[in-house]
Design a protein around this motif. Structure first.
Motif, PDB file in Angstrom:
ATOM      1  N   THR A 156     -26.743 -58.962 -17.902  1.00 44.88           N
ATOM      2  CA  THR A 156     -26.028 -57.543 -19.220  1.00 44.88           C
ATOM      3  C   THR A 156     -26.224 -56.549 -18.797  1.00 44.88           C
ATOM      4  O   THR A 156     -25.978 -55.546 -20.087  1.00 44.88           O
ATOM      5  N   PHE A 157     -26.451 -56.053 -17.775  1.00 43.74           N
ATOM      6  CA  PHE A 157     -26.601 -55.245 -18.054  1.00 43.74           C
ATOM      7  C   PHE A 157     -26.144 -54.097 -17.021  1.00 43.74           C
ATOM      8  O   PHE A 157     -27.034 -53.009 -16.406  1.00 43.74           O
ATOM      9  N   SER A 158     -25.175 -54.169 -16.571  1.00 42.92           N
ATOM     10  CA  SER A 158     -24.242 -53.649 -15.957  1.00 42.92           C
ATOM     11  C   SER A 158     -23.531 -51.977 -16.252  1.00 42.92           C
ATOM     12  O   SER A 158     -23.579 -51.190 -16.134  1.00 42.92           O
ATOM     13  N   ASN A 159     -23.904 -51.964 -17.861  1.00 39.96           N
ATOM     14  CA  ASN A 159     -23.233 -51.297 -18.089  1.00 39.96           C
ATOM     15  C   ASN A 159     -24.464 -49.783 -18.610  1.00 39.96           C
ATOM     16  O   ASN A 159     -24.256 -49.075 -19.729  1.00 39.96           O
ATOM     17  N   ASN A 160     -25.639 -50.674 -18.660  1.00 37.53           N
ATOM     18  CA  ASN A 160     -26.784 -49.034 -19.114  1.00 37.53           C
ATOM     19  C   ASN A 160     -27.551 -49.109 -16.954  1.00 37.53           C
ATOM     20  O   ASN A 160     -27.391 -49.432 -16.502  1.00 37.53           O
ATOM     21  N   GLY A 161     -28.313 -48.177 -17.983  1.00 39.83           N
ATOM     22  CA  GLY A 161     -29.341 -47.917 -16.456  1.00 39.83           C
ATOM     23  C   GLY A 161     -30.099 -48.506 -16.238  1.00 39.83           C
ATOM     24  O   GLY A 161     -30.864 -48.938 -17.446  1.00 39.83           O
ATOM     25  N   VAL A 162     -30.721 -47.876 -15.253  1.00 36.07           N
ATOM     26  CA  VAL A 162     -31.832 -49.053 -14.901  1.00 36.07           C
ATOM     27  C   VAL A 162     -33.207 -48.157 -14.407  1.00 36.07           C
ATOM     28  O   VAL A 162     -33.181 -47.322 -13.499  1.00 36.07           O
ATOM     29  N   GLY A 163     -34.309 -48.448 -14.982  1.00 35.68           N
ATOM     30  CA  GLY A 163     -35.451 -47.579 -14.074  1.00 35.68           C
ATOM     31  C   GLY A 163     -36.624 -48.715 -13.801  1.00 35.68           C
ATOM     32  O   GLY A 163     -36.435 -49.761 -13.724  1.00 35.68           O
ATOM     33  N   TRP A 164     -37.244 -48.154 -12.343  1.00 37.99           N
ATOM     34  CA  TRP A 164     -38.414 -48.556 -12.106  1.00 37.99           C
ATOM     35  C   TRP A 164     -39.542 -48.032 -12.305  1.00 37.99           C
ATOM     36  O   TRP A 164     -39.359 -46.886 -12.307  1.00 37.99           O
ATOM     37  N   SER A 185     -35.030 -44.194 -11.104  1.00 36.05           N
ATOM     38  CA  SER A 185     -33.825 -44.436 -12.145  1.00 36.05           C
ATOM     39  C   SER A 185     -32.244 -43.967 -11.932  1.00 36.05           C
ATOM     40  O   SER A 185     -32.121 -43.492 -10.762  1.00 36.05           O
ATOM     41  N   ILE A 186     -31.898 -45.206 -11.825  1.00 38.38           N
ATOM     42  CA  ILE A 186     -30.378 -45.302 -11.701  1.00 38.38           C
ATOM     43  C   ILE A 186     -29.249 -45.021 -12.709  1.00 38.38           C
ATOM     44  O   ILE A 186     -29.745 -46.337 -14.104  1.00 38.38           O
ATOM     45  N   ASN A 187     -28.187 -44.926 -12.872  1.00 37.72           N
ATOM     46  CA  ASN A 187     -27.448 -44.667 -13.834  1.00 37.72           C
ATOM     47  C   ASN A 187     -26.635 -46.156 -13.761  1.00 37.72           C
ATOM     48  O   ASN A 187     -26.593 -46.587 -13.508  1.00 37.72           O
ATOM     49  N   TRP A 188     -25.557 -46.313 -14.926  1.00 36.55           N
ATOM     50  CA  TRP A 188     -24.933 -47.570 -14.786  1.00 36.55           C
ATOM     51  C   TRP A 188     -24.052 -47.864 -14.004  1.00 36.55           C
ATOM     52  O   TRP A 188     -23.985 -48.727 -13.641  1.00 36.55           O
ATOM     53  N   ARG A 189     -23.176 -46.496 -13.236  1.00 36.39           N
ATOM     54  CA  ARG A 189     -22.783 -46.663 -11.688  1.00 36.39           C
ATOM     55  C   ARG A 189     -23.339 -46.839 -10.532  1.00 36.39           C
ATOM     56  O   ARG A 189     -22.410 -46.408  -9.688  1.00 36.39           O
ATOM     57  N   GLY A 190     -24.119 -46.228 -10.600  1.00 32.08           N
ATOM     58  CA  GLY A 190     -25.062 -45.466  -8.851  1.00 32.08           C
ATOM     59  C   GLY A 190     -24.438 -44.318  -9.155  1.00 32.08           C
ATOM     60  O   GLY A 190     -25.235 -44.113  -7.832  1.00 32.08           O
ATOM     61  N   GLY A 191     -23.989 -43.815  -9.741  1.00 31.35           N
ATOM     62  CA  GLY A 191     -23.346 -42.623  -8.636  1.00 31.35           C
ATOM     63  C   GLY A 191     -24.424 -41.406  -9.180  1.00 31.35           C
ATOM     64  O   GLY A 191     -24.119 -40.225  -8.477  1.00 31.35           O
ATOM     65  N   SER A 192     -25.584 -41.810 -10.359  1.00 28.08           N
ATOM     66  CA  SER A 192     -26.975 -40.562 -10.538  1.00 28.08           C
ATOM     67  C   SER A 192     -28.221 -41.317 -10.221  1.00 28.08           C
ATOM     68  O   SER A 192     -28.231 -42.745 -10.998  1.00 28.08           O
ATOM     69  N   THR A 193     -28.901 -40.801  -9.601  1.00 24.33           N
ATOM     70  CA  THR A 193     -30.606 -41.589  -9.780  1.00 24.33           C
ATOM     71  C   THR A 193     -31.604 -40.263  -9.587  1.00 24.33           C
ATOM     72  O   THR A 193     -31.221 -39.208  -9.444  1.00 24.33           O
ATOM     73  N   ASN A 194     -32.650 -40.648  -9.787  1.00 24.35           N
ATOM     74  CA  ASN A 194     -33.228 -40.042 -10.185  1.00 24.35           C
ATOM     75  C   ASN A 194     -34.706 -39.783  -9.538  1.00 24.35           C
ATOM     76  O   ASN A 194     -35.118 -41.189  -9.897  1.00 24.35           O
ATOM     77  N   TYR A 195     -35.933 -38.970  -9.189  1.00 18.99           N
ATOM     78  CA  TYR A 195     -37.281 -39.994  -8.466  1.00 18.99           C
ATOM     79  C   TYR A 195     -38.268 -39.149  -9.030  1.00 18.99           C
ATOM     80  O   TYR A 195     -38.287 -37.655  -9.542  1.00 18.99           O
ATOM     81  N   GLN A 196     -39.571 -39.632  -9.496  1.00 18.57           N
ATOM     82  CA  GLN A 196     -40.594 -39.151  -9.430  1.00 18.57           C
ATOM     83  C   GLN A 196     -40.581 -38.272  -7.330  1.00 18.57           C
ATOM     84  O   GLN A 196     -40.429 -38.605  -6.923  1.00 18.57           O
ATOM     85  N   ASP A 197     -41.720 -37.578  -8.683  1.00 15.74           N
ATOM     86  CA  ASP A 197     -41.745 -36.103  -6.985  1.00 15.74           C
ATOM     87  C   ASP A 197     -41.979 -37.067  -5.960  1.00 15.74           C
ATOM     88  O   ASP A 197     -42.125 -36.649  -4.625  1.00 15.74           O
ATOM     89  N   ASN A 198     -43.392 -37.291  -6.528  1.00 13.48           N
ATOM     90  CA  ASN A 198     -44.054 -38.359  -5.262  1.00 13.48           C
ATOM     91  C   ASN A 198     -43.683 -39.684  -4.280  1.00 13.48           C
ATOM     92  O   ASN A 198     -44.324 -39.841  -3.142  1.00 13.48           O
ATOM     93  N   VAL A 199     -42.548 -40.015  -4.937  1.00 10.72           N
ATOM     94  CA  VAL A 199     -42.185 -40.479  -4.014  1.00 10.72           C
ATOM     95  C   VAL A 199     -40.370 -40.246  -3.535  1.00 10.72           C
ATOM     96  O   VAL A 199     -39.487 -40.964  -2.489  1.00 10.72           O
ATOM     97  N   GLN A 200     -40.241 -38.686  -3.708  1.00 10.59           N
ATOM     98  CA  GLN A 200     -38.735 -38.794  -3.401  1.00 10.59           C
ATOM     99  C   GLN A 200     -38.929 -38.314  -2.319  1.00 10.59           C
ATOM    100  O   GLN A 200     -39.764 -38.178  -1.585  1.00 10.59           O
ATOM    101  N   GLY A 201     -37.784 -39.240  -1.491  1.00  8.69           N
ATOM    102  CA  GLY A 201     -37.709 -38.573  -0.179  1.00  8.69           C
ATOM    103  C   GLY A 201     -38.412 -40.758   0.811  1.00  8.69           C
ATOM    104  O   GLY A 201     -37.664 -40.483   2.207  1.00  8.69           O
TER     105      GLY A 201
END
Length: 123
Positions: A27-35, A49-65
């Motif tokens: 049921t989560f295919s229409n929702n964003g998901v985060g760790w 985190s990642i948006n529902w389509r997977g085209g947009s992601t976001n990271y904490q600075d300490n894990v970026q890269g």
């Protein structure tokens, strides 16, 4: 929504792990998901985190890269690829489904939470 996080373990610094978050009720295919992660004695913190389509992601600075979040909606699964792990990455990692298709970084942006998987990185 019933989330199952898996893939944690004990690794050495510099190693890699891939966490998975599966939605058994599909049921989560229409929702964003985060760790998120929570180390002993610390508050739970946003990781990625990642948006529902997977085209947009976001990271904490300490894990970026070093970390990469991705999703396969056909498999109802979100992944967190973690490379170059450090001892400070040691924590219980949780996946969560956001209240919207575009997730934020706050705990209250998320509605459903998995049970967590332990990641331990030794030096």
């Amino acid at each position: 929504v019933q989330l199952q996080a898996s893939g944690g373990g004990l690794v050495q610094a510099g190693d890699s792990l891939t966490l998975s978050c599966a939605d058994s009720r599909r049921t989560f295919s229409n929702n964003g998901v985060g760790w998120f992660r929570q180390a002993p004695g610390k508050e739970r913190e946003f990781v990625a985190s990642i948006n529902w389509r997977g085209g947009s992601t976001n990271y904490q600075d300490n894990v970026q890269g070093r970390f990469t979040i991705s999703r396969d909606n056909a498999k109802n699964t979100v992944y967190l690829q973690m490379n170059s792990l450090k001892p400070e990455d040691t924590a219980v990692y949780y996946c969560a489904v956001s209240r919207s298709s575009h997730p934020g970084r706050g705990l209250t942006d998320y509605r459903y939470w998995g049970q967590g998987t332990q990641v331990t990185v030794s030096s």
